[in-house]
Design a protein around this motif. Structure first.
Motif, PDB file in Angstrom:
ATOM      1  N   ALA A 138       0.059 -14.857   8.944  1.00 22.28           N
ATOM      2  CA  ALA A 138       1.198 -15.606   8.413  1.00 22.28           C
ATOM      3  C   ALA A 138       0.861 -17.085   8.269  1.00 22.28           C
ATOM      4  CB  ALA A 138       2.408 -15.418   9.318  1.00 22.28           C
ATOM      5  N   ALA A 139       0.101 -17.623   9.223  1.00 23.84           N
ATOM      6  CA  ALA A 139      -0.318 -19.022   9.128  1.00 23.84           C
ATOM      7  C   ALA A 139      -1.222 -19.233   7.914  1.00 23.84           C
ATOM      8  CB  ALA A 139      -1.034 -19.443  10.405  1.00 23.84           C
ATOM      9  N   LEU A 140      -2.122 -18.314   7.667  1.00 24.43           N
ATOM     10  CA  LEU A 140      -2.990 -18.405   6.488  1.00 24.43           C
ATOM     11  C   LEU A 140      -2.166 -18.330   5.208  1.00 24.43           C
ATOM     12  CD1 LEU A 140      -5.927 -16.189   7.763  1.00 24.43           C
ATOM     13  CD2 LEU A 140      -6.085 -18.623   7.169  1.00 24.43           C
ATOM     14  N   PHE A 146       0.554 -21.556  -1.364  1.00 23.88           N
ATOM     15  CA  PHE A 146       1.510 -22.364  -2.108  1.00 23.88           C
ATOM     16  C   PHE A 146       0.821 -23.532  -2.801  1.00 23.88           C
ATOM     17  CE2 PHE A 146       3.688 -20.251   1.403  1.00 23.88           C
ATOM     18  CZ  PHE A 146       4.603 -19.490   0.679  1.00 23.88           C
ATOM     19  N   ASP A 147       1.536 -24.159  -3.731  1.00 27.73           N
ATOM     20  CA  ASP A 147       0.923 -25.155  -4.603  1.00 27.73           C
ATOM     21  C   ASP A 147       0.372 -26.359  -3.846  1.00 27.73           C
ATOM     22  OD1 ASP A 147       1.380 -23.603  -6.815  1.00 27.73           O
ATOM     23  OD2 ASP A 147       3.273 -24.571  -7.346  1.00 27.73           O
ATOM     24  N   LYS A 148       0.970 -26.722  -2.727  1.00 24.60           N
ATOM     25  CA  LYS A 148       0.482 -27.851  -1.938  1.00 24.60           C
ATOM     26  C   LYS A 148      -0.304 -27.379  -0.722  1.00 24.60           C
ATOM     27  CE  LYS A 148       4.045 -31.117  -3.401  1.00 24.60           C
ATOM     28  NZ  LYS A 148       5.096 -32.077  -2.986  1.00 24.60           N
ATOM     29  N   GLY A 149      -0.958 -26.250  -0.872  1.00 25.31           N
ATOM     30  CA  GLY A 149      -1.732 -25.695   0.222  1.00 25.31           C
ATOM     31  C   GLY A 149      -3.046 -26.424   0.437  1.00 25.31           C
ATOM     32  N   VAL A 150      -3.761 -26.002   1.455  1.00 24.73           N
ATOM     33  CA  VAL A 150      -5.060 -26.589   1.776  1.00 24.73           C
ATOM     34  C   VAL A 150      -6.078 -26.197   0.706  1.00 24.73           C
ATOM     35  CG1 VAL A 150      -6.919 -26.675   3.478  1.00 24.73           C
ATOM     36  CG2 VAL A 150      -4.529 -26.492   4.227  1.00 24.73           C
ATOM     37  N   ALA A 151      -6.823 -27.151   0.220  1.00 25.60           N
ATOM     38  CA  ALA A 151      -7.873 -26.878  -0.759  1.00 25.60           C
ATOM     39  C   ALA A 151      -9.088 -26.287  -0.045  1.00 25.60           C
ATOM     40  CB  ALA A 151      -8.261 -28.150  -1.494  1.00 25.60           C
ATOM     41  N   VAL A 152      -9.510 -25.104  -0.468  1.00 21.95           N
ATOM     42  CA  VAL A 152     -10.641 -24.435   0.171  1.00 21.95           C
ATOM     43  C   VAL A 152     -11.605 -23.926  -0.896  1.00 21.95           C
ATOM     44  CG1 VAL A 152      -9.330 -23.763   2.218  1.00 21.95           C
ATOM     45  CG2 VAL A 152      -9.399 -22.224   0.244  1.00 21.95           C
ATOM     46  N   SER A 153     -12.795 -23.578  -0.460  1.00 19.88           N
ATOM     47  CA  SER A 153     -13.831 -23.101  -1.371  1.00 19.88           C
ATOM     48  C   SER A 153     -13.559 -21.666  -1.812  1.00 19.88           C
ATOM     49  CB  SER A 153     -15.194 -23.165  -0.674  1.00 19.88           C
ATOM     50  OG  SER A 153     -15.234 -22.218   0.389  1.00 19.88           O
ATOM     51  N   THR A 154     -14.263 -21.256  -2.857  1.00 21.82           N
ATOM     52  CA  THR A 154     -14.165 -19.875  -3.333  1.00 21.82           C
ATOM     53  C   THR A 154     -14.625 -18.900  -2.262  1.00 21.82           C
ATOM     54  OG1 THR A 154     -14.503 -20.571  -5.623  1.00 21.82           O
ATOM     55  CG2 THR A 154     -14.926 -18.255  -5.116  1.00 21.82           C
ATOM     56  N   LEU A 160     -10.739 -14.648   2.822  1.00 25.58           N
ATOM     57  CA  LEU A 160      -9.322 -14.344   3.015  1.00 25.58           C
ATOM     58  C   LEU A 160      -8.989 -12.969   2.459  1.00 25.58           C
ATOM     59  CD1 LEU A 160      -6.383 -15.043   3.738  1.00 25.58           C
ATOM     60  CD2 LEU A 160      -6.203 -16.126   1.471  1.00 25.58           C
ATOM     61  N   LEU A 161      -9.483 -12.661   1.280  1.00 28.97           N
ATOM     62  CA  LEU A 161      -9.221 -11.341   0.699  1.00 28.97           C
ATOM     63  C   LEU A 161      -9.727 -10.236   1.624  1.00 28.97           C
ATOM     64  CD1 LEU A 161      -8.300  -9.466  -1.556  1.00 28.97           C
ATOM     65  CD2 LEU A 161     -10.511  -9.865  -2.690  1.00 28.97           C
ATOM     66  N   GLN A 162     -10.905 -10.406   2.189  1.00 27.19           N
ATOM     67  CA  GLN A 162     -11.437  -9.410   3.122  1.00 27.19           C
ATOM     68  C   GLN A 162     -10.522  -9.240   4.330  1.00 27.19           C
ATOM     69  OE1 GLN A 162     -15.368 -10.833   4.057  1.00 27.19           O
ATOM     70  NE2 GLN A 162     -16.094 -10.654   1.935  1.00 27.19           N
ATOM     71  N   ARG A 163     -10.002 -10.354   4.848  1.00 28.92           N
ATOM     72  CA  ARG A 163      -9.096 -10.271   6.005  1.00 28.92           C
ATOM     73  C   ARG A 163      -7.780  -9.600   5.617  1.00 28.92           C
ATOM     74  NH1 ARG A 163     -13.585 -11.410   7.301  1.00 28.92           N
ATOM     75  NH2 ARG A 163     -14.200 -13.170   8.625  1.00 28.92           N
ATOM     76  N   VAL A 164      -7.279  -9.898   4.437  1.00 26.29           N
ATOM     77  CA  VAL A 164      -6.052  -9.257   3.957  1.00 26.29           C
ATOM     78  C   VAL A 164      -6.262  -7.756   3.831  1.00 26.29           C
ATOM     79  CG1 VAL A 164      -4.571  -8.999   1.927  1.00 26.29           C
ATOM     80  CG2 VAL A 164      -5.099 -11.291   2.800  1.00 26.29           C
ATOM     81  N   TYR A 182       1.426 -10.414   0.729  1.00 29.18           N
ATOM     82  CA  TYR A 182       1.813 -11.777   0.365  1.00 29.18           C
ATOM     83  C   TYR A 182       0.707 -12.782   0.695  1.00 29.18           C
ATOM     84  CZ  TYR A 182       6.618 -10.700  -0.976  1.00 29.18           C
ATOM     85  OH  TYR A 182       7.734 -10.221  -1.635  1.00 29.18           O
ATOM     86  N   ALA A 183      -0.038 -12.541   1.774  1.00 26.41           N
ATOM     87  CA  ALA A 183      -1.128 -13.450   2.124  1.00 26.41           C
ATOM     88  C   ALA A 183      -2.242 -13.432   1.081  1.00 26.41           C
ATOM     89  CB  ALA A 183      -1.690 -13.093   3.495  1.00 26.41           C
ATOM     90  N   ALA A 184      -2.321 -12.360   0.291  1.00 24.42           N
ATOM     91  CA  ALA A 184      -3.349 -12.281  -0.750  1.00 24.42           C
ATOM     92  C   ALA A 184      -3.157 -13.340  -1.825  1.00 24.42           C
ATOM     93  CB  ALA A 184      -3.350 -10.890  -1.388  1.00 24.42           C
ATOM     94  N   ARG A 185      -2.004 -13.959  -1.889  1.00 25.45           N
ATOM     95  CA  ARG A 185      -1.782 -15.011  -2.887  1.00 25.45           C
ATOM     96  C   ARG A 185      -2.732 -16.186  -2.703  1.00 25.45           C
ATOM     97  NH1 ARG A 185       4.546 -15.917  -1.977  1.00 25.45           N
ATOM     98  NH2 ARG A 185       3.719 -15.912   0.156  1.00 25.45           N
ATOM     99  N   GLY A 186      -3.203 -16.390  -1.475  1.00 24.74           N
ATOM    100  CA  GLY A 186      -4.124 -17.496  -1.238  1.00 24.74           C
ATOM    101  C   GLY A 186      -5.541 -17.226  -1.690  1.00 24.74           C
ATOM    102  N   ALA A 187      -5.844 -15.971  -2.015  1.00 26.19           N
ATOM    103  CA  ALA A 187      -7.188 -15.598  -2.474  1.00 26.19           C
ATOM    104  C   ALA A 187      -7.199 -15.619  -4.000  1.00 26.19           C
ATOM    105  CB  ALA A 187      -7.564 -14.220  -1.946  1.00 26.19           C
ATOM    106  N   ARG A 188      -7.364 -16.779  -4.547  1.00 21.54           N
ATOM    107  CA  ARG A 188      -7.245 -16.949  -6.002  1.00 21.54           C
ATOM    108  C   ARG A 188      -8.575 -16.661  -6.680  1.00 21.54           C
ATOM    109  NH1 ARG A 188      -3.475 -22.439  -5.703  1.00 21.54           N
ATOM    110  NH2 ARG A 188      -1.785 -21.456  -4.509  1.00 21.54           N
TER     111      ARG A 188
END
Length: 221
Positions: A138-140, A146-154, A160-164, A182-188
């Motif tokens: 949930a923290a991830l 979200f749009d103002k989330g932490v900028a991270v590398s590919t 993240l996708l693997q963890r999801v 829902y957490a998969a949204r962060g794996a762009r």
């Protein structure tokens, strides 16, 4: 928060002083983020001075007081050693949720990486959203979706996708699967879009969640 303000809040308030007085958890986290090692020392001083409790106190009217001592420990650890100092706490069942709460507020690529490492070994088979594995996921979600989330590398997004996917495979109920989805949204990344599209779903809540996640991923890819 000014340096002396925390001491003033700890010495008054509606809660008993052993439960922090007027101090909130957010105060401790914000204080140590602002003041670093000096803030950590002050938190430890106040914890000892007021005998902050280790356990919840439940009252007859249904209210409760949070245990401030473990929050103080987690915040002080971060103030002294940064994200690296949180890793041993994540390995302690009693302290993991407190460490997760601090890492969520740190909002950095390092804190995201620490949460991902924890999720890589966590057991998601419990149907309890407050358990440490689900709290970490949930923290991830909060940090990355979200749009103002932490900028991270590919690379981190792919991790993240693997963890999801791991959480999805172990989730005991559709409700917990929704949390994973829902957490998969962060794996762009394209792999996330492909995976979400490939899911065979029957539960109405999951179908609605997938629709929202697909819309989000398509907008950001």
């Amino acid at each position: 928060m000014k340096f002396n303000a925390l001491a003033r809040k700890a010495a008054k308030g509606s809660a008993p002083l052993e439960h922090g007085g007027a101090v909130e958890v957010e105060d401790l986290i914000g204080f140590v983020l602002e003041h670093g090692a000096e803030g950590a020392a002050e938190i430890e001083r106040l914890c000892a001075l007021h005998g902050w409790r280790e356990e919840f106190q439940y009252n007859g009217d249904g209210t409760h007081f949070a245990p401030m001592a473990p929050w103080a420990k987690a915040c002080a650890a971060f103030g002294c050693g940064g994200v690296a100092a949180m890793l041993p706490l994540l390995d302690q069942p009693r302290m993991a949720n407190y460490a997760i709460g601090v890492l969520e507020e740190v909002r950095s690529e390092a804190s995201v990486a620490a949460l991902l490492a924890f999720c890589g070994q966590a057991d998601f088979s419990q149907d309890d959203p407050t358990s440490a594995p689900w709290r970490a996921l949930a923290a991830l979600n909060v940090l990355l979706s979200f749009d103002k989330g932490v900028a991270v590398s590919t690379d981190i997004q792919q991790t993240l996708l693997q963890r999801v996917q791991r959480a999805w495979g172990q989730a005991p109920t559709p409700q917990r699967q929704c949390m994973a989805l829902y957490a998969a949204r962060g794996a762009r990344v394209a792999e996330a879009l492909d995976w979400v599209q490939s899911l065979v779903l029957e539960d109405a809540e999951l179908i609605a969640a997938r629709k929202a996640v697909l819309k989000h991923l398509r907008r950001h890819l």
